[in-house]
Design an enzyme around this catalytic site. Structure first.
Site, PDB file in Angstrom:
ATOM      1  N   THR A 284      84.168 -65.606 -47.299  1.00  0.00           N
ATOM      2  CA  THR A 284      84.941 -64.890 -48.322  1.00  0.00           C
ATOM      3  C   THR A 284      86.049 -64.105 -47.628  1.00  0.00           C
ATOM      4  O   THR A 284      85.858 -63.622 -46.516  1.00  0.00           O
ATOM      5  CB  THR A 284      83.996 -63.916 -49.069  1.00  0.00           C
ATOM      6  OG1 THR A 284      83.071 -64.702 -49.809  1.00  0.00           O
ATOM      7  CG2 THR A 284      84.736 -62.963 -49.982  1.00  0.00           C
TER       8      THR A 284
ATOM      9  N   VAL B  33      78.799 -66.238 -61.318  1.00  0.00           N
ATOM     10  CA  VAL B  33      79.930 -65.426 -60.856  1.00  0.00           C
ATOM     11  C   VAL B  33      79.364 -64.313 -59.972  1.00  0.00           C
ATOM     12  O   VAL B  33      78.368 -63.677 -60.331  1.00  0.00           O
ATOM     13  CB  VAL B  33      80.703 -64.831 -62.061  1.00  0.00           C
ATOM     14  CG1 VAL B  33      81.742 -63.834 -61.590  1.00  0.00           C
ATOM     15  CG2 VAL B  33      81.367 -65.956 -62.863  1.00  0.00           C
TER      16      VAL B  33
ATOM     17  N   ASP C 119      80.126 -60.996 -56.976  1.00  0.00           N
ATOM     18  CA  ASP C 119      80.709 -59.651 -56.996  1.00  0.00           C
ATOM     19  C   ASP C 119      82.219 -59.651 -56.774  1.00  0.00           C
ATOM     20  O   ASP C 119      82.918 -58.728 -57.196  1.00  0.00           O
ATOM     21  CB  ASP C 119      80.072 -58.788 -55.899  1.00  0.00           C
ATOM     22  CG  ASP C 119      80.330 -59.385 -54.512  1.00  0.00           C
ATOM     23  OD1 ASP C 119      80.120 -60.597 -54.340  1.00  0.00           O
ATOM     24  OD2 ASP C 119      80.754 -58.643 -53.603  1.00  0.00           O
TER      25      ASP C 119
ATOM     26  N   THR D  94      82.082 -58.240 -48.837  1.00  0.00           N
ATOM     27  CA  THR D  94      81.616 -59.611 -48.636  1.00  0.00           C
ATOM     28  C   THR D  94      80.127 -59.600 -48.321  1.00  0.00           C
ATOM     29  O   THR D  94      79.653 -58.704 -47.620  1.00  0.00           O
ATOM     30  CB  THR D  94      82.387 -60.318 -47.502  1.00  0.00           C
ATOM     31  OG1 THR D  94      81.814 -61.616 -47.309  1.00  0.00           O
ATOM     32  CG2 THR D  94      82.342 -59.547 -46.184  1.00  0.00           C
ATOM     33  N   GLY D  95      79.420 -60.573 -48.863  1.00  0.00           N
ATOM     34  CA  GLY D  95      77.982 -60.635 -48.629  1.00  0.00           C
ATOM     35  C   GLY D  95      77.280 -61.159 -49.857  1.00  0.00           C
ATOM     36  O   GLY D  95      77.897 -61.826 -50.699  1.00  0.00           O
TER      37      GLY D  95
ATOM     38  N   GLY E 127      76.373 -61.322 -53.166  1.00  0.00           N
ATOM     39  CA  GLY E 127      77.025 -60.694 -54.307  1.00  0.00           C
ATOM     40  C   GLY E 127      76.099 -60.031 -55.304  1.00  0.00           C
ATOM     41  O   GLY E 127      76.450 -58.994 -55.887  1.00  0.00           O
TER      42      GLY E 127
HETATM   43  N1  ASP Z   1      80.186 -61.965 -52.108  1.00  0.00           N
HETATM   44  C1  ASP Z   1      80.396 -63.375 -52.325  1.00  0.00           C
HETATM   45  C2  ASP Z   1      79.569 -63.807 -53.499  1.00  0.00           C
HETATM   46  O1  ASP Z   1      78.425 -63.420 -53.607  1.00  0.00           O
HETATM   47  C3  ASP Z   1      80.052 -64.234 -51.168  1.00  0.00           C
HETATM   48  C4  ASP Z   1      80.427 -63.720 -49.806  1.00  0.00           C
HETATM   49  O2  ASP Z   1      81.087 -62.699 -49.693  1.00  0.00           O
HETATM   50  O3  ASP Z   1      80.070 -64.373 -48.800  1.00  0.00           O
HETATM   51  O4  ASP Z   1      80.060 -64.573 -54.282  1.00  0.00           O
END
Ligand code: ASP
Length: 354
Positions: free
Chosen positions: A221, A250, A252, A272-273, A275
């Site tokens: 992301t 969907v 975060d 990021t992470g 969500g």
């Molecule tokens: N936060 C993003 C989601 O959950 C994915 C990511 O940041 O790796 O869609």
């Protein structure tokens, strides 16, 4: 990687000129200069389980040089008096167009073998915000998010309605295949086999069927937080979400307050992470609120939010910039693609925990 944005060669040249000027002007009084207001930019390219030993030198170099290119572009915009919103959008477009990241071309696949993209952007001056969710034919979802903010009375448009709005605004649709890459398809296949194995070896269905659970190896992301010369903060985030996510899911990233937030009185944040956890804690707004109501510094607030995320079982990280150009980039994963140019013009890029 730490260096000043100007090259050593330029520095030598300037040094020489200063010496020469010093010789000529040594008798004249020093001129009073008012310091310019600070500018700063921070970016991330996703947090996850990346480890130094599992990355080749070429792969590492590819990420470092793309992050450096993105930071240089954003910093140039800000240095030339451009707005933070423009810096955020232009840098994210660059990263969306790179297949290295899980955004735009090179984004991850859903469990239906399609790519569905989410993005959002926020203006810290006006608290205006725009977002696009689950779009399949928009080449640069961050630009659609900005159009939603500036050309519609809404904050978020999703799915077919978002695609129709994009066309009305003159955005040329691309086939979903434009986003597909072999690397992400292989990741999907590996993830689906792991899921099947897990389901076979357990009499209970996985907690989040249609998702990959919490042991994901995917990342990529992208997000940007920036401060411009007028003191305006802005933030944006763009993603394909999580590999093997249930189609229609969907995360975060397009949710204002969860994945993205900006307020000139506090900070600009992109997350990021995993969500689902960022949404439950409304992490990006939490950081702003900790600064506003508890008087924490941007670093303290971001650290606390990531600590709380971990306590809830979530993994990931954030980048945050405050109104003075201070930068925080905490994460609780093995690594996070990240970098900044700070108010002294110093550029830094990192991947692993250092
Ligand atoms: N936060 C993003 C989601 O959950 C994915 C990511 O940041 O790796 O869609």
């Amino acid at each position: 990687m730490r260096c000043m944005i100007s090259s050593c060669y330029q520095q030598l040249l300037i040094f020489g000129m200063v010496l020469a000027a010093g010789g000529i002007l040594s008798c004249s009084a020093p001129e009073e200069t008012t310091p310019e207001p600070p500018i700063a930019i921070a970016i991330h390219g996703g947090a996850g389980t990346m480890r130094r030993e599992s990355m080749t030198a070429e792969q590492e170099e590819a990420y470092r040089s793309k992050l450096t290119e993105a930071l240089t572009l954003g910093y140039e915009i800000l240095k030339n008096g451009g707005g933070s919103l423009d810096a955020v959008e232009q840098v994210i477009i660059l990263l969306e167009d790179s297949p290295l990241f899980n955004a735009g071309r090179g984004a991850v696949f859903t469990n239906a073998g399609t790519v569905e993209l989410d993005a959002s952007i926020m203006d810290g001056k006006t608290l205006q915000a725009g977002a696009a969710a689950a779009v399949k034919h928009v080449k640069n979802p961050i630009s659609l998010a900005r159009l939603v903010m500036e050309k519609s009375p809404h904050v978020m448009l999703a799915g077919e309605g978002a695609e129709a709005f994009a066309r009305e605004q003159g955005m040329e649709p691309v086939p979903n295949e434009y986003f597909h890459t072999d690397r992400r398809r292989e990741e999907l296949q590996r993830q689906q086999s792991r899921e099947q194995e897990r389901q076979k070896s357990s009499q209970f269905p996985t907690l989040q069927s249609g998702s990959e659970g919490n042991n994901s190896r995917q990342y990529g992301t992208v997000g940007v937080a920036a401060l411009d010369r007028s003191g305006n903060l802005a933030a944006g985030t763009s993603t394909g979400g999580r590999t093997n996510k249930r189609w229609g899911r969907v995360g975060d990233s397009p949710i204002i307050g969860a994945g993205t937030y900006a307020d000139n009185r506090t900070c600009a944040v992109s997350a990021t992470g995993h969500g689902e956890y960022f949404m439950r804690l409304v992490v990006a707004h939490r950081i702003s609120a900790l600064m506003a109501y508890r008087n924490l510094s941007v670093n303290e607030a971001a650290e606390q939010a990531i600590r709380e995320l971990g306590e809830l079982g979530g993994d990931g990280g954030v980048i945050a910039v405050d109104q003075n150009g201070n930068i925080a980039m905490p994460f609780n994963t093995a690594g996070m693609y990240r970098g900044y140019v700070d108010s002294d013009g110093e550029l830094w890029v990192g991947i692993f925990r250092e």
